[in-house]
Each structure stands twice: as structure tokens, then as C-alpha cells.
Design an enzyme around this catalytic site. Structure first.
Site, mmCIF file in Angstrom:
data_model
loop_
_atom_site.group_PDB
_atom_site.id
_atom_site.type_symbol
_atom_site.label_atom_id
_atom_site.label_comp_id
_atom_site.label_asym_id
_atom_site.label_seq_id
_atom_site.Cartn_x
_atom_site.Cartn_y
_atom_site.Cartn_z
ATOM 1 N N LYS A 82 -45.542 25.340 25.929
ATOM 2 C CA LYS A 82 -44.171 24.938 26.249
ATOM 3 C C LYS A 82 -43.878 23.459 26.006
ATOM 4 O O LYS A 82 -42.736 23.085 25.705
ATOM 5 C CB LYS A 82 -43.867 25.283 27.708
ATOM 6 C CG LYS A 82 -43.721 26.766 27.987
ATOM 7 C CD LYS A 82 -42.352 27.281 27.578
ATOM 8 C CE LYS A 82 -42.088 28.678 28.090
ATOM 9 N NZ LYS A 82 -40.720 29.131 27.821
ATOM 10 N N ASP A 129 -40.504 29.164 35.277
ATOM 11 C CA ASP A 129 -41.497 29.894 36.064
ATOM 12 C C ASP A 129 -42.757 29.064 36.245
ATOM 13 O O ASP A 129 -43.663 29.447 36.969
ATOM 14 C CB ASP A 129 -41.876 31.199 35.352
ATOM 15 C CG ASP A 129 -42.602 30.914 34.040
ATOM 16 O OD1 ASP A 129 -43.839 30.912 34.015
ATOM 17 O OD2 ASP A 129 -41.922 30.664 33.037
#
Length: 410
Positions: A82, A129
Site C-alpha cells: 500500500k 483496514d
């Protein structure tokens, strides 16, 4: 739509790949665009390509030519791909504020006091998340700025702690992912904070595109590594989807890289958060969300609303959509953690291993023979998979790998 006796697995398959005009190739995911992304990432102090693991013994066991797994647990100590998106998007954002071209600066300059004095204090806010939030938190810390990360209900404690350890503020809500995004946006607007989110809405498109470009660098690395290994191009690709930013970025880049002759591509989602599957099932060309708690151990994929740009790429260029119960990714986690013969071990988390679990079941279970045949998977197939995270929730990882949690329902 294919259904089978192995509980919960469903697939929508497009029997004939349609020829898509080159004008529909995603223009923001070309090789030229990704060269700029790659050049920027190389200026980051912790940057290096993550391994592309060749699981020869597993491929032989399953009746395939090759299985290649991109291991993102090795991504700069952050345990996930990410940061490729968050770092690039934040850098582009700062350059836009300062009227600079990113290709004219490097990451160390963005970390400098000169830049901070010009921009003033910036607070970056996001919903995550865990993995995207960690990437935002790391980037903010590196450039001397602040980050606030909102997390949906049920987020694993270790994922929250990892964000706090990077100096960011982490707030767990009592909402699901999509509602937490809306809440984070509301708070950011009230406080004049900068939103860094990998989903888009009306009036908010530029940063999500930058994030997708950052994500696509993972695929660019993998394709370069395949060439370095002397392996023929992959015949098949399995990519997991949440909002579809990563999946769309990877597939969109591959479409450009292979000039439309990209690998046969299957999009995989959790049963309770299969918004791409539902969109393909409705088949009106539009993205459609799913509602509810979105419960799944695949926390990074627990998203109910597709990003438009990701969906359009998956709609136009993928060959199949599948939704998988949690036992599929649990099996993938165990396979990668317990390699055959000389294969390398891969520590893969719940959102990273679903492709491995899926391909293993397709090739080994009679109930899934129809899927194997429709995807033309055989001894001549070279499969590429993306293990997008490591053990970001160590407690659950041990429950799955040590104790056999989420076993196959025989």
C-alpha cells in the site's frame, strides 16, 4: 455463472474475450506514466523491489508450468504494497501545492525543512483496514507531517498498533469500511485536512488516480522480474479486489504493457464483500455496491462500494469474476507457509493468499473442474499471483496456519 458443490465458491466467466478498442486502454496507467512513478519510488530511502517467488514444486504438484508470487510482505518493513500508492499520491499532492513537477524533485527534498516551511503543517486523513493507513502514516512521518487514520469496526488490534507506532492517530469506529470512509471525509472537511483515499467520488478523483498509479508499480516490478528470470509472459493472472483500486491498477497496466494481449485475468473477492462480482452479475456496465457488515477475514478486501476507475478497467478487460469463502484464503496461507521441496516460504496474510488458495482448489478439486477447463488452466499455464500483505494480524495468522482455523468444508 458457475456454481459447484464446494460451498460458497461462485464464478462468472466471459467465454469469449471481447476485443476492446485501444482508445479504452487506461491512459493513466501507461508505461510512460509508470516510469515516472518508478523513478520517484527509487528515490525513497527504503525502496527496493519485493521478491517474485517462483514456486516450481507447487506448480508441478498442481499440474501447472509455473506459479509466480509477488511477495509484498517484504515491502520496506511495512508488510504491504500500500505504501506504493500513498507515498506517490502524497508526493504529487505536495508538488501540486508548491507548483513543482515531481520528476524534478526527490523524496529527500520533500522531507526537507524548506518544503515544510512552504507548505505549513498538513494533516493527512484516511480510512483504512490497516495497510493503507500504515502507508499514509509512514509517509506523513517521513516528511514531517501528521496523519489521522480511521479504521472500521473489528479492525485487528495489531493493525491499529502498527499505525500508532508510526506516529499517526488511529481511531476505530463502530462502522463498516464504506461508512467509515464517509465519516473520515466529513471530519477531514470540517478540519481542513487533506484526504488521501484510494476510492473516488464526485469532485474527488485526482488523488485516487495517483494512488492507483502507485499501486501499478507493483505489477511493473513483477513484469520486469519475469523478464529477468527468462520466463515467458504469464498466461493467467488472479487478482483480489476490495474497492478495485489495486486490481484495476494491476490489470490496467498489464493491458497497456501487453498491448491488449494480457493474461487471462480472474478477479477474486470475499463472499460478503463481492461488489465487483455483483456488478458483473447485474451486467449493465455500472458499478454496484453490496451492503451489510462485510464480514470476512480478508479485511483488506472488506469493501462494499467499487471505485469507478477500477471497476471500468475490470469490466472491460478481465475474463472472470469469482467470490470465495474465507476457507479459500486460509488454505492459501497454509500452502505458502509450508512450501514443497525447494520452494521458498511466503508469509501471506488473509487478504494476500486468496489467489493461491483459489488456484490450488481449482486444480485439485473435482467440483471445480468446470472452472479449470473454462479458464484453460493446464500444464502449459504460467500463473502470476500477488501476495499483497504479510501477517498483519499475527494472532489470526497463527490461528489459521498453526491451528487450522477456517478449514475446507469437506
Amino acid at each position: 455463472m458457475c456454481k459447484n458443490k464446494l460451498s460458497g465458491i461462485k464464478m462468472i466467466y466471459r467465454s469469449n474475450r471481447e476485443e476492446v478498442k485501444r482508445s479504452k486502454f487506461p491512459s493513466f496507467l501507461t508505461i510512460d506514466k509508470l516510469e515516472e512513478v518508478k523513478s520517484f519510488h527509487k528515490t525513497m530511502n527504503n525502496y527496493k523491489k519485493t521478491p517474485l517467488v517462483n514456486l516450481n514444486s507447487l506448480a508441478k504438484e498442481l499440474g501447472l508450468r509455473s506459479i509466480l508470487v509477488k511477495d509484498e510482505s517484504k515491502r520496506g518493513g511495512l508488510n504491504s504494497f500500500k505504501v506504493l500508492g500513498s507515498s506517490y499520491a502524497i508526493a504529487k499532492l505536495i508538488c501540486k501545492r508548491l507548483n513543482l513537477r515531481l520528476k524534478d524533485v526527490n523524496f529527500n527534498y520533500l522531507k526537507s525543512e524548506e518544503v515544510k516551511n512552504k507548505t505549513g503543517e498538513i494533516t493527512f486523513v484516511t480510512c483504512s483496514d490497516g495497510n493503507h493507513g500504515r502507508g499514509v502514516a509512514w509517509t506523513a512521518r517521513e516528511i514531517g507531517q501528521k496523519a489521522v487514520v480511521y479504521l472500521p469496526k473489528g479492525t485487528a488490534r495489531r493493525r491499529v498498533e502498527a499505525i500508532i507506532e508510526l506516529g499517526a492517530k488511529a481511531i476505530v469506529t463502530d462502522l463498516n469500511y464504506d461508512d467509515t470512509v464517509r465519516y473520515a471525509v466529513k471530519i477531514a472537511q470540517e478540519n481542513n485536512w487533506e484526504i488521501v483515499q484510494d476510492t473516488a467520488w464526485e469532485g474527488y478523483t485526482e488523488i485516487p488516480i495517483w494512488i492507483m498509479q502507485g499501486y501499478a508499480a507493483m505489477a511493473y516490478e513483477a513484469l520486469e522480474q519475469i523478464e529477468e528470470m527468462g520466463i515467458k509472459k504469464p498466461t493467467h493472472m488472479f487478482i483480489q479486489a476490495g474497492v478495485g483500486a489495486m486490481a484495476g491498477a494491476v490489470l490496467g497496466f498489464c493491458v497497456n504493457y501487453f498491448n491488449g494481449k494480457h493474461p487471462i485475468t480472474t478477479v477474486i473477492e470475499p463472499v460478503n464483500a463481492a461488489c465487483m462480482f455483483r456488478s458483473a452479475e447485474i451486467n449493465d456496465g455500472k458499478p454496484h455496491g453490496v451492503i451489510g457488515g462485510l464480514e470476512t477475514i480478508m479485511a483488506g478486501l472488506a469493501c462494499g462500494e467499487p471505485i469507478l476507475y477500477g471497476w471500468e478497467i475490470l469490466r472491460d478487460f478481465s475474463d472472470a469474476f469469482s467470490m470465495c469463502p474465507d476457507y479459500v484464503t486460509a488454505r492459501g496461507m497454509r500452502i505458502l507457509a509450508n512450501p514443497l521441496e525447494n520452494d521458498e516460504k511466503v508469509i501471506s496474510g488473509e487478504s494476500g493468499a486468496v489467489g493461491t488458495g483459489f488456484i490450488s482448489l481449482i486444480m485439485q478439486r473435482k467440483e471445480l473442474t468446470e472452472i479449470k477447463e473454462k479458464l484453460a488452466l493446464n500444464q502449459n499455464s504460467t500463473v502470476i499471483l500477488f501476495s499483497t500483505e504479510g501477517a498483519t494480524d499475527p494472532v489470526n495468522y497463527r490461528s489459521v496456519v498453526w491451528d487450522g482455523k477456517y478449514n475446507i468444508p469437506y
